[in-house]
Design a protein around this motif. Structure first.
Motif, short mmCIF file in Angstrom:
data_model
loop_
_atom_site.label_atom_id
_atom_site.label_comp_id
_atom_site.label_asym_id
_atom_site.label_seq_id
_atom_site.Cartn_x
_atom_site.Cartn_y
_atom_site.Cartn_z
N GLU A 380 -0.22 37.52 44.57
CA GLU A 380 0.59 38.74 44.55
C GLU A 380 -0.14 39.84 45.32
N HIS A 381 0.65 40.72 45.94
CA HIS A 381 0.08 41.73 46.81
C HIS A 381 -0.97 42.57 46.11
N HIS A 382 -0.75 42.94 44.86
CA HIS A 382 -1.69 43.83 44.17
C HIS A 382 -2.99 43.12 43.78
N LYS A 383 -3.03 41.79 43.95
CA LYS A 383 -4.25 41.04 43.63
C LYS A 383 -5.00 40.61 44.89
N LEU A 384 -4.51 40.99 46.06
CA LEU A 384 -5.19 40.62 47.30
C LEU A 384 -6.58 41.24 47.37
N GLN A 385 -7.51 40.50 47.96
CA GLN A 385 -8.87 40.97 48.19
C GLN A 385 -9.20 41.06 49.68
N ASP A 386 -8.58 40.21 50.48
CA ASP A 386 -8.91 40.10 51.89
C ASP A 386 -8.41 41.31 52.68
N PRO A 387 -9.32 42.05 53.35
CA PRO A 387 -8.88 43.22 54.11
C PRO A 387 -7.94 42.87 55.25
N TYR A 388 -8.07 41.69 55.78
CA TYR A 388 -7.20 41.23 56.86
C TYR A 388 -5.76 41.13 56.35
N GLY A 389 -5.60 40.49 55.19
CA GLY A 389 -4.27 40.34 54.62
C GLY A 389 -3.67 41.65 54.16
#
Length: 540
Positions: A380-389
């Motif tokens: 889910e978007h709010h759990k993303l960690q990757d700065p690229y993503g």
């Protein structure tokens, strides 16, 4: 095969340390966790482990932004943990390859902290500093892979600095001899500690064009690549002047000379340029550059028998002196089963893709979880960690989906990866049914097939070092010989979900291996039947 050439035909298992095993319950994998799982890795039959960066870092790019080349980041452990890891790995017959990120550092590195303060300090020219144009704009049109221009303003110096990746990853200035020598010293620190090899991240980015010439535009129809699709302006240019400069080869030769003083050690270079096949040949030419070149060509979104044949034949044509290392997955791309398997990937496909990879001429890098047939996790978007993503969402969802924690136990907290439910990335619920403890007890599982094939592969000299020649043009079937002298082994792969008939190119063959396991017999007309997503090997 001599001990100094252990890497030719080797299977190298890539460990992403944040996600293999958490030993202390903080939700992040670590070096003691890797030690805990070394017996499992050894049971796969692989020859070596490549460990992604574990060095001290602010983790803006999760370890690929190093702030101290000689220190272990506290989240991963301590130097004595690495010493224990190397010792146990060697006891198990495993080699240890570590990532070395030599083209850039973190902006938190002491070198950069000093360099940015003035134009006259001792490290003033250790990074790429350039005056602005008369109108205050950056000196040229170079772009950063992770989005935006490749230049960041530093008010203390009144100059721009170059960053080919994040702005927190300034590029070192390899035109400065002191930088080259210092980097060689950093590398030797780990060689002295007993590592067996170096995977050289972004090695083609070490040098830049001193004239700072603009990169030319790339036609719209050519704007494609691994994550560099039309949603990323990076794809709009031919990166001729900020990447793959000719001076890099001389530095590679210095690096190789250093490793020659540590017999049995190996370099594996990440080669990604405008003409990667040509560059791979250059970077491995002779016996004084890289030992192996890491191929990106099978990290493509889709493959077919025709694509694999064209890719391998092109590489063989170009790489006349060097040695390739194939991979169909890593920590930067969507998991192979999701890329190649379409909307309904199956375990049979995972077995086929792994068998194919392990049958090509060259060495192999296999990414943790591929032996389980894991698919890309949905984050889910709010759990993303990757700065690229985060930057390119939703057109490009980043690299987190292939970096989620390994599922060790189907019903355990965090899939057995950690004692904590609060893991750095969520454990994919869809991965639980493919957990190690489930597959260990299934004779026909992807995991046990992986082990069985590697075990058989080790007994086939032709698969380890034989030449390769393709013999089939078919929409659904790929076939090639692995051969040396008069000995030949024919490998045949069915890329379709329906059984396929295949006529052997010659008589007198003996079936020696099939996946899935089946009665292997040649029909009177010298034909074999390939199961859906099946493969067979015939010795002549």
């Amino acid at each position: 095969m001599t001990s100094s050439l252990w890497w030719r035909g080797a299977v190298i298992y890539q460990v992403y340390p944040r996600s293999l095993m958490d030993s202390n319950g903080d939700g992040i994998g670590d070096l003691p966790g890797i030690i805990e799982k070394l017996d499992y890795i050894a049971s796969l039959g692989v020859d070596a482990i490549w460990i992604s960066p574990f060095f001290k870092s602010p983790m803006h790019d999760f370890g690929y932004d190093i702030s101290d080349y000689r220190s272990i980041d506290p989240i991963f452990g301590h130097l004595d943990d690495l010493d224990r890891l190397i010792k146990k790995a060697h006891q198990l017959g495993l080699k240890i390859i570590i990532d070395q990120v030599l083209s850039h550092t973190s902006d938190q590195h002491a070198w950069f902290q000093e360099s940015r303060t003035s134009r006259t300090n001792e490290k003033a020219d250790w990074y790429v500093w350039v005056d602005p144009r008369d109108d205050g704009s950056p000196p040229n049109n170079w772009l950063a892979i992770f989005g935006g221009v490749a230049w960041e303003w530093e008010p203390r110096r009144g100059q721009y600095y170059l960053h080919n990746f994040l702005k927190s990853q300034p590029d070192l200035n390899y035109h400065c001899e002191a930088v080259q020598q210092q980097i060689l010293d950093e590398v030797e620190f780990w060689l002295k500690r007993g590592v067996d090899g170096l995977r050289l991240d972004a090695i083609t980015f070490c040098f830049h064009d001193e004239a700072l010439r603009d990169n030319p535009a790339k036609p719209a129809e050519e704007r494609k690549g691994r994550g560099f699709s039309v949603d990323n302006p990076y794809a709009f240019q031919r990166h001729l002047y900020n990447n793959d400069r000719p001076e890099t080869l001389a530095f590679i030769e210095k690096l190789r000379a250093l490793l020659n003083g540590y017999p049995g050690t190996v370099t594996l270079g990440e080669i990604s340029t405008e003409d990667s096949l040509h560059s791979m040949a250059e970077y491995t030419a002779g016996n004084n550059r890289l030992h192996m070149a890491y191929s990106f060509e099978l990290l493509a979104e889709k493959v077919s028998p025709a694509y694999v044949r064209e890719t391998v034949e092109n590489l063989e044509k170009n790489l006349t002196e060097g040695w390739s290392c194939w991979a169909h997955g890593n920590h930067d791309v969507v998991r192979v089963l999701s890329r190649w398997g379409g909307e309904t990937p199956t375990p049979a496909m995972a077995k086929l893709f792994n068998t194919l990879l392990l049958s090509l001429r060259g060495s192999v890098c296999t990414y943790q979880g591929e032996e389980l047939g894991l698919t890309e996790a949905v984050i889910e978007h709010h759990k993303l960690q990757d700065p690229y993503g985060i930057t390119f969402w939703p057109m490009f969802k980043g690299r987190d989906g292939c970096r989620t924690p390994m599922p060790w136990h189907k019903t355990a907290i965090a899939g057995g990866f950690s004692d904590s439910e609060n893991t750095w990335l969520p454990v994919s619920e869809s991965h639980r049914e493919f957990a190690v403890d489930v597959q260990e007890h299934e004779a026909g599982s992807v995991l046990n097939h992986y082990r069985d094939f590697i075990r058989w592969r080790k007994q086939q000299p032709l698969l380890l070092e034989g030449n390769i020649r393709f013999v089939c043009d078919s929409e659904n079937v790929l076939a090639f010989y692995r051969y040396t002298g008069e000995q030949r082994l024919l490998a045949v792969f069915n890329f379709s979900g329906e059984a396929q008939q295949f006529t052997l190119p010659e008589s007198g063959g003996m079936p020696v291996y099939a996946s899935p396991a089946q009665t292997m017999a040649l029909a009177a007309n010298n034909r074999i039947t390939l199961a859906p997503y099946g493969s067979q090997f015939i010795r002549f």
